[in-house]
Design an enzyme around this catalytic site. Sequence first.
Site: not given
Length: 236
Positions: A144, A148
């Site tokens: 994740y 990002k």
Amino acid sequence: MEKQKAIITGGSRGIGLAIIKKLLEDNYEVWYLSRTEVEENLGPFIHHIKTDVSDKENLVESLNTAVKEAKVVDLLVNNAGITRDGLLMRMSDENWDDVITVNLTSAFITCRALSRTLLKQKHGAIVNISSVVGVSGNAGQANYSASKAGLIGLTKSLAKEFASRGIRVNAVAPGFIETSMTEKLSDAQKEAIVAQIPLKKLGSAEMVADTVRFLASSASQYITGQVICVDGGMVI
Ligand code: NAD
């Protein structure tokens, strides 16, 4: 007053839905690309295009439909995102690939697919929904955080690539926001998180949406390539 046109990925709930509501208030007509439709009636200026952003062909087809209907794209918001948390040692290829595909590759596909329209019309804004963990990193979120952080790199590069055509590209990096993404956390986990936030509370989807609204508007006309953390001061 003529309506502005926005395209957003996700948007059936959480931060995306809050963004849609603010944009409708700001006289936008909105096309949202998500797998499920919003249950409440939000009026005539919102259009759902059933889309799985992890399916490239489906995504491009939906973008083409949206552009055909909207004709002009004043705003693109890359909001769709998922988590598949776990320590790196035990992270499966599938959990890595799924997160990168939904969170990062989908944004690359939307930006590329809309670039011709945006560059030709010589105006518009792109807002990518990143995360504070894309800035700071987070144990248990290698996939994740990488997705990002990748969005931040994409944001800065496109800001430079598109600036001469009057297109601004910025990222919003939310901290801990109360949505379905964070509702799995126990009360004890939430308390521990709040203890580390200088403003001593979790954020709301509306707070993130207010920042997107600002980055979409002429109030931010001299801002591009920036990452704005909406995190109560968590990452300073
Ligand atoms: P959420 O789970 O409520 O919403 C995620 C959205 O992404 C939904 O609209 C969902 O339909 C959409 N989506 C996911 N996979 C999709 C797919 N394959 N195809 C189409 N749509 C898909 O979570 P949220 O908190 O509203 O998250 C919105 C964005 O904000 C995400 O990018 C998330 O990473 C980011 N974010 C959230 C937080 C938080 O604390 N909630 C913090 C930082 C960043």
